[in-house]
Design a protein around this motif. Structure first.
Motif, mmCIF file in Angstrom:
data_model
loop_
_atom_site.group_PDB
_atom_site.id
_atom_site.type_symbol
_atom_site.label_atom_id
_atom_site.label_comp_id
_atom_site.label_asym_id
_atom_site.label_seq_id
_atom_site.Cartn_x
_atom_site.Cartn_y
_atom_site.Cartn_z
ATOM 1 N N THR A 1 77.929 28.699 30.026
ATOM 2 C CA THR A 1 79.123 29.291 30.638
ATOM 3 C C THR A 1 79.410 28.602 31.965
ATOM 4 N N ALA A 2 80.607 28.026 32.070
ATOM 5 C CA ALA A 2 80.945 27.203 33.225
ATOM 6 C C ALA A 2 81.003 28.021 34.508
ATOM 7 N N ILE A 3 80.431 27.474 35.580
ATOM 8 C CA ILE A 3 80.443 28.158 36.877
ATOM 9 C C ILE A 3 81.766 27.951 37.604
ATOM 10 N N SER A 4 82.543 26.954 37.166
ATOM 11 C CA SER A 4 83.825 26.636 37.790
ATOM 12 C C SER A 4 84.617 25.806 36.796
ATOM 13 N N GLN A 5 85.898 25.614 37.054
ATOM 14 C CA GLN A 5 86.661 24.752 36.157
ATOM 15 C C GLN A 5 86.123 23.328 36.202
ATOM 16 N N GLN A 6 85.703 22.879 37.367
ATOM 17 C CA GLN A 6 85.105 21.547 37.475
ATOM 18 C C GLN A 6 83.863 21.421 36.602
ATOM 19 N N VAL B 1 73.061 35.289 31.099
ATOM 20 C CA VAL B 1 74.093 34.280 30.917
ATOM 21 C C VAL B 1 73.558 32.927 31.395
ATOM 22 N N GLN B 2 73.871 31.888 30.635
ATOM 23 C CA GLN B 2 73.449 30.547 31.033
ATOM 24 C C GLN B 2 74.524 29.911 31.921
ATOM 25 N N LEU B 3 74.133 29.540 33.129
ATOM 26 C CA LEU B 3 75.046 28.951 34.109
ATOM 27 C C LEU B 3 75.112 27.438 33.912
ATOM 28 N N TRP B 4 76.338 26.903 33.852
ATOM 29 C CA TRP B 4 76.555 25.546 33.364
ATOM 30 C C TRP B 4 77.516 24.774 34.247
ATOM 31 N N HIS B 5 77.099 23.604 34.647
ATOM 32 C CA HIS B 5 78.012 22.595 35.178
ATOM 33 C C HIS B 5 77.677 21.317 34.420
ATOM 34 N N VAL B 6 78.656 20.784 33.711
ATOM 35 C CA VAL B 6 78.386 19.656 32.813
ATOM 36 C C VAL B 6 78.321 18.322 33.536
ATOM 37 N N GLY B 7 78.835 18.242 34.787
ATOM 38 C CA GLY B 7 78.841 16.960 35.465
ATOM 39 C C GLY B 7 79.677 15.935 34.731
ATOM 40 N N ARG B 8 79.072 14.805 34.387
ATOM 41 C CA ARG B 8 79.806 13.691 33.782
ATOM 42 C C ARG B 8 80.128 13.888 32.300
ATOM 43 N N VAL B 9 79.556 14.922 31.679
ATOM 44 C CA VAL B 9 79.803 15.153 30.254
ATOM 45 C C VAL B 9 81.074 15.989 30.108
ATOM 46 N N ALA C 1 78.004 37.146 37.581
ATOM 47 C CA ALA C 1 77.294 37.516 36.354
ATOM 48 C C ALA C 1 76.694 38.908 36.462
ATOM 49 N N MET C 2 76.096 39.201 37.584
ATOM 50 C CA MET C 2 75.497 40.518 37.755
ATOM 51 C C MET C 2 76.575 41.593 37.818
ATOM 52 N N ALA C 3 77.709 41.253 38.447
ATOM 53 C CA ALA C 3 78.815 42.208 38.484
ATOM 54 C C ALA C 3 79.369 42.463 37.089
ATOM 55 N N VAL D 1 70.297 35.533 34.897
ATOM 56 C CA VAL D 1 70.940 34.256 34.611
ATOM 57 C C VAL D 1 69.886 33.227 34.227
ATOM 58 N N GLU D 2 70.340 32.241 33.474
ATOM 59 C CA GLU D 2 69.518 31.073 33.175
ATOM 60 C C GLU D 2 70.269 29.845 33.685
ATOM 61 N N ILE D 3 69.646 29.069 34.536
ATOM 62 C CA ILE D 3 70.252 27.832 35.035
ATOM 63 C C ILE D 3 70.078 26.748 33.978
ATOM 64 N N HIS D 4 71.178 26.161 33.551
ATOM 65 C CA HIS D 4 71.121 25.094 32.555
ATOM 66 C C HIS D 4 70.801 23.783 33.282
ATOM 67 N N ALA D 5 69.528 23.389 33.218
ATOM 68 C CA ALA D 5 69.078 22.150 33.845
ATOM 69 C C ALA D 5 68.588 21.172 32.785
ATOM 70 N N ALA D 6 69.169 21.274 31.588
ATOM 71 C CA ALA D 6 68.701 20.490 30.442
ATOM 72 C C ALA D 6 69.837 19.680 29.834
ATOM 73 N N ASN D 7 69.493 18.919 28.804
ATOM 74 C CA ASN D 7 70.456 18.297 27.879
ATOM 75 C C ASN D 7 71.477 17.369 28.517
ATOM 76 N N GLY D 8 71.100 16.743 29.630
ATOM 77 C CA GLY D 8 71.951 15.725 30.209
ATOM 78 C C GLY D 8 73.147 16.226 30.984
ATOM 79 N N TYR D 9 73.157 17.503 31.373
ATOM 80 C CA TYR D 9 74.252 18.029 32.187
ATOM 81 C C TYR D 9 73.944 17.828 33.677
ATOM 82 N N LEU D 10 74.743 18.390 34.560
ATOM 83 C CA LEU D 10 74.734 17.947 35.955
ATOM 84 C C LEU D 10 73.354 17.997 36.611
#
Length: 372
Positions: A56-61, A96-104, A167-169, A175-184
């Motif tokens: 789940t994206a943390i921002s539109q970016q 909820v899994q927190l996601w920023h995809v970076g370059r992907v 997320a808590m609201a 939360v789970e921080i997505h630090a895997a699979n080649g994302y940011l």
């Protein structure tokens, strides 16, 4: 002897069993808003000890694929509140899994059609999922990213913190921080995608700095007991690579041990593929990784994922190698996966053509074994 079906205390969160539904991207959230049928989808699977939402994206970016959910609008939070309320009404637990995809990502998904951001201006040899004006989904090469300025990084850390608060609201249990699979976050960790020469690049310590700043910011906001993380030491997903993953990820888990987070969710091998995939000259030693975490004082739950069937999952829990087992694609076509595992009922096959995008078909219409 420990079994998959034993209750488990996850940093004060009572799980009814040790079976976890892994995050699964489904591309059914137009405008980044979870639809009403998402509540049905997650509730159907609420017998799992823990549900981890689709990324789940943390921002539109931070968005990299069409029609994935977010945590950055009132409508999205209302959509997620319907999901969490429905899951809790069934006695389930959900993070909820927190996601920023970076370059992907693709420039068409970014604010004002801008380039995606990354640690360095290196294009990923990967594809993203787009939906055209006729509603047809297709995979397209990612766009060329631009390197983040050092003064922008704190803003992204703040976006993670703000998303955790949201997320808590919205009623999530954590939360789970997505630090895997080649994302940011993973892009910062790995030497093939991080060519920075400032405080966030070069040494392992510098490349891990961004991750630890995110952990600290989120933990300060919602507490360490409600903060988990997902790692994938050797996956090639989304062009992720490092020639020396063992020292890199041992440093990461040693730092996590000092921060008392709820759990580490580890993808073993290549995500969705070979469990024995390796990067560099040596096979990755997952036992040594766990030992490094425990020796450093880490008390969080050890969750493992990738290619587990009933027998391997049972053996891994019984031996104490892991505390929790996460299942991915089997949960798509088996909403009653826990009961099937308990009774030895064969799994139903999934339809991969309906994984990404679409409506109810292949999403909430898979029957339970008792109704087959």
């Amino acid at each position: 002897m420990r079994t998959l079906f034993d209750p488990f205390d996850l940093s004060g969160l009572s799980l009814s069993n040790r079976i976890v539904m892994a995050p699964l991207t489904r591309n059914r959230s137009p405008n980044a808003v979870p639809p009403p049928m998402a509540a049905t989808y997650y509730t159907q699977r609420a017998s799992a000890g823990l549900l981890i939402t689709e990324a789940t994206a943390i921002s539109q970016q931070g968005q990299g694929y069409a029609d994935v959910p977010g945590l950055y609008s009132a409508d999205a939070l209302n959509g997620w509140r319907a999901v969490t309320d429905a899951v809790h009404a069934q006695g389930g637990k959900i993070v909820v899994q927190l996601w920023h995809v970076g370059r992907v990502s693709h420039h068409s998904l970014q604010p004002d059609d801008q380039a995606p951001v990354a640690p360095s201006a290196i294009q990923a040899k990967a594809k993203t999922y787009l939906i055209d004006h006729d509603g047809n989904g297709r995979f397209m090469p990612t766009s060329m990213p631009r390197a983040l300025e050092i003064n922008e990084i704190a803003g992204i850390v703040h976006d993670y913190q703000q998303a955790a608060r949201a997320a808590m609201a919205a009623g999530f249990d954590g939360v789970e921080i997505h630090a895997a699979n080649g994302y940011l976050v993973d892009q910062f960790l790995r030497s093939n995608s991080n060519h920075r020469t400032d405080a966030y690049g070069g040494s392992i310590e510098n490349r891990a700095r961004f991750l630890f700043e995110i952990i600290d910011a989120i933990s300060a906001e919602i507490g360490t007991a409600r903060t988990g993380i997902r790692l994938s030491p050797v996956t090639p997903a989304n062009d992720a690579y490092d020639p020396q993953p063992q020292p890199l990820f041992e440093h990461v888990v040693q730092g996590l041990a000092k921060r008392s987070i709820s759990y580490i969710h580890l993808i073993e091998g290549s995500t969705g593929a070979a469990r024995d995939h390796q990067q560099g000259d040596q096979p990755f030693d997952y036992s040594a990784l766990k030992q490094a975490y425990r020796v450093a004082g880490g008390q969080g739950a050890w969750m493992v994922n990738n290619g587990y069937d009933a027998a391997l999952a049972a053996q891994t829990i019984a031996s104490g190698e892991a505390d929790l087992i996460a299942f991915g694609k089997p949960f798509i076509s088996n909403p009653d996966l826990v009961e099937r595992l308990r009774l030895g009922i064969p799994f139903s096959d999934w339809n991969s053509r309906t994984f990404y995008g679409g409506g109810e078909q292949g999403y909430i219409d898979y029957p339970a074994a008792t109704s087959c």
